[in-house]
Design a protein around this motif. Sequence first.
Motif, short mmCIF file in Angstrom:
data_model
loop_
_atom_site.label_atom_id
_atom_site.label_comp_id
_atom_site.label_asym_id
_atom_site.label_seq_id
_atom_site.Cartn_x
_atom_site.Cartn_y
_atom_site.Cartn_z
N ASP A 159 -38.79 107.64 11.52
CA ASP A 159 -38.02 107.77 10.29
C ASP A 159 -36.64 108.37 10.54
OD1 ASP A 159 -38.77 110.29 11.03
OD2 ASP A 159 -39.41 110.94 9.02
N LYS A 160 -36.19 108.29 11.81
CA LYS A 160 -34.88 108.83 12.15
C LYS A 160 -33.99 107.78 12.82
CE LYS A 160 -35.74 113.80 12.51
NZ LYS A 160 -35.53 114.99 13.35
N LEU A 161 -32.71 107.88 12.54
CA LEU A 161 -31.72 107.03 13.18
C LEU A 161 -30.99 107.87 14.22
CD1 LEU A 161 -30.01 104.42 13.43
CD2 LEU A 161 -28.54 105.35 11.62
N SER A 162 -31.11 107.49 15.48
CA SER A 162 -30.38 108.17 16.55
C SER A 162 -28.94 107.66 16.55
CB SER A 162 -31.05 107.89 17.90
OG SER A 162 -30.29 108.45 18.94
N VAL A 163 -27.97 108.57 16.48
CA VAL A 163 -26.57 108.16 16.34
C VAL A 163 -25.68 109.08 17.16
CG1 VAL A 163 -26.32 109.55 14.24
CG2 VAL A 163 -24.69 107.71 14.68
N ILE A 164 -24.67 108.48 17.79
CA ILE A 164 -23.69 109.22 18.59
C ILE A 164 -22.46 109.47 17.71
CG2 ILE A 164 -22.25 109.24 20.66
CD1 ILE A 164 -24.23 107.22 21.88
N VAL A 165 -21.99 110.71 17.65
CA VAL A 165 -20.83 111.07 16.85
C VAL A 165 -19.86 111.88 17.70
CG1 VAL A 165 -22.13 111.06 14.67
CG2 VAL A 165 -21.90 113.20 15.98
N SER A 166 -18.59 111.91 17.29
CA SER A 166 -17.63 112.78 17.97
C SER A 166 -17.33 114.01 17.13
CB SER A 166 -16.32 112.02 18.25
OG SER A 166 -15.74 111.55 17.05
N ASP A 167 -17.68 113.95 15.82
CA ASP A 167 -17.41 115.07 14.92
C ASP A 167 -18.66 115.40 14.12
OD1 ASP A 167 -16.55 116.92 13.11
OD2 ASP A 167 -15.00 115.69 12.18
N PRO A 168 -19.49 116.31 14.62
CA PRO A 168 -20.74 116.63 13.91
C PRO A 168 -20.53 117.46 12.65
CG PRO A 168 -20.50 118.02 15.84
CD PRO A 168 -19.37 117.05 15.88
N SER A 169 -19.30 117.89 12.38
CA SER A 169 -19.03 118.70 11.19
C SER A 169 -18.65 117.84 9.98
CB SER A 169 -17.89 119.68 11.47
OG SER A 169 -16.64 119.00 11.57
N ASP A 170 -18.51 116.53 10.17
CA ASP A 170 -18.08 115.64 9.08
C ASP A 170 -19.27 115.27 8.20
OD1 ASP A 170 -16.92 113.82 7.42
OD2 ASP A 170 -16.15 112.50 9.00
N GLU A 171 -19.61 116.17 7.26
CA GLU A 171 -20.79 115.97 6.42
C GLU A 171 -20.66 114.76 5.51
OE1 GLU A 171 -23.77 117.15 6.31
OE2 GLU A 171 -23.45 118.52 7.99
N ALA A 172 -19.44 114.45 5.07
CA ALA A 172 -19.25 113.29 4.19
C ALA A 172 -19.66 112.01 4.91
CB ALA A 172 -17.80 113.21 3.74
N THR A 173 -19.26 111.86 6.16
CA THR A 173 -19.62 110.68 6.93
C THR A 173 -21.13 110.65 7.21
OG1 THR A 173 -17.45 110.43 7.96
CG2 THR A 173 -19.33 109.55 9.17
N LEU A 174 -21.69 111.79 7.57
CA LEU A 174 -23.13 111.84 7.88
C LEU A 174 -23.97 111.52 6.64
CD1 LEU A 174 -23.27 115.00 10.20
CD2 LEU A 174 -23.09 112.59 10.86
N ASN A 175 -23.54 112.01 5.48
CA ASN A 175 -24.27 111.70 4.24
C ASN A 175 -24.17 110.21 3.90
OD1 ASN A 175 -25.20 114.30 3.79
ND2 ASN A 175 -23.36 114.90 2.63
N ALA A 176 -22.98 109.63 4.12
CA ALA A 176 -22.82 108.20 3.87
C ALA A 176 -23.71 107.38 4.80
CB ALA A 176 -21.35 107.79 4.06
#
Length: 551
Positions: free
Chosen positions: A92-109
Amino acid sequence: MKHLLSDLSKRALISNEQAALIVGQAAESRETEIRLLLRQGIVDQQVLATELGRAFDLPIATKWPSERVLPDAISLRFMRERHLLPVAVEGDKLSVIVSDPSDEATLNALRLASGLDLSLSLGTDNQILSAIERLDEERATNEQTGGPSGTDDDDTLKDLALDAPVIDLVNRLFREASAARATDLHIEPARGYVTVRHRVDGLLEDRERLSTELGRAAVSRLKILTNLNIAEKRLPQDGRARLRIAEREHDIRVATMPTIHGESIAIRFLSSNTQAPDINRLGLSPADLEKLRQQIQHAHGMLVVTGPTGSGKTTTLAAVLGVLNDPHRKIVTVEDPVEYQVEGANQIQIHSEIGLTFARTLRSLLRFDPDIIMVGEMRDAETAGIGVNAALTGHLVLTTLHTNSAAGAVVRLLDLGVQAYLIASTLRCVVAQRLVRKLCIHCREPYEASPELLAQLPDSAGASGYGSVTLYKACGCTYCGNTGFAGRAAIFEVMVIDDHVRRLIKPGVSADVIAHAARKSGTASMMADGFAKCREGLTTIEELGRVTSED
């Protein structure tokens, strides 16, 4: 985030002023502080990823997808704009690579679009964007190879070079070179394919192979960007450009060369620094730094920096100019190319094709009332003669020569036809240098050097005076790309021309005689400086031997 910026400031990765500026900009915009750090390029992307891993307790990405994940729910455009890359669905999880883990707006989207919780890992912007373009490259390859195979038609190549897939390919190659800390990018044709290579920390390494058609289109694209003649494939060409790719400015110098399999191209990434480097951070030992500072305070004379191509000579001269730069002096530089912009200096770019050569510029320059003249390189007898005469007539002249040692500068000036008494009268100091690969501080390991190993070093290293020595070896980790090295540092030899050395400057003198006299006067050899940096854990004995093997 305040904790992160504070840590970056304490580790001298950013200044207190830069941290305060980032906080202010984030408060006035919708961008996060991490995104501002990335966009402005204040901290190296790989270094920032490592720091973010510590701050957010997240791993560095090691697994990259070979095909798109949830393509119907997550568009390529969203991935490119938000700098993220889905890797896999795991339960039930999506593994995703990010460069900015503080960007909650993007993570929520992303949570909303996928309908899944997220498992985060960290990558750099360059790595993520390059991986996205790789996923889309099959389409690009198909579009490029849809026409006649192996065509060399100029109009066809120009059309291909202007197509979006080839533009994306060139952008990806630049991003990957930047992510790998490459100083040069090579695109080299072979029989049936084109090889892409990076020069990282002074060594070339293969990166990938392109199809012949795609490789030719990429070369054509680069020729268009640098205003070269796309139809001329029989003669070498040189060009320059300033490009903006992935929110970063790239100053590049391009050279093409005809080979039996087609045009080969080499791209040098020039320094984008606009300020002279700090002389205290060059890596000179305290004793050598003091010698250099004393010699550059003279009102006239000549300072020469020697070393092979790409050994950091221009950086050293720029640092010296930073010390000398004040409103009471007129500084004029003659360079090809101008790599550092020095505020307040008159900097001249050589253009040999219109007759603006080093020698011609220097002849006119003496009527320009300069106090300090920096000559990028003494390439010929005329330039050397004019430069030495300028030093003799009351100017401080800074320049470079291609020699293997500090003592070799004297012999090289004699070979260029400068009279011995003029060299003895004007030459004040010679700085010889090399660049060595720096050990990765995250994975280097100490070991006790055996007497047999120390006995193999030349006497000039001064290793015989040590009974046991702790040295360091390269291991390899995620941070350094499993190479064991990250970045480069300089090793130096600073030879002051004192009366004892000056008396030896005469026609036919050998570099060995001058070097021996300099040692007796207290000049520490480059090997000795390098051995000291091996003991500090900055580099390895093997690396020191590699860069000084020709001495």
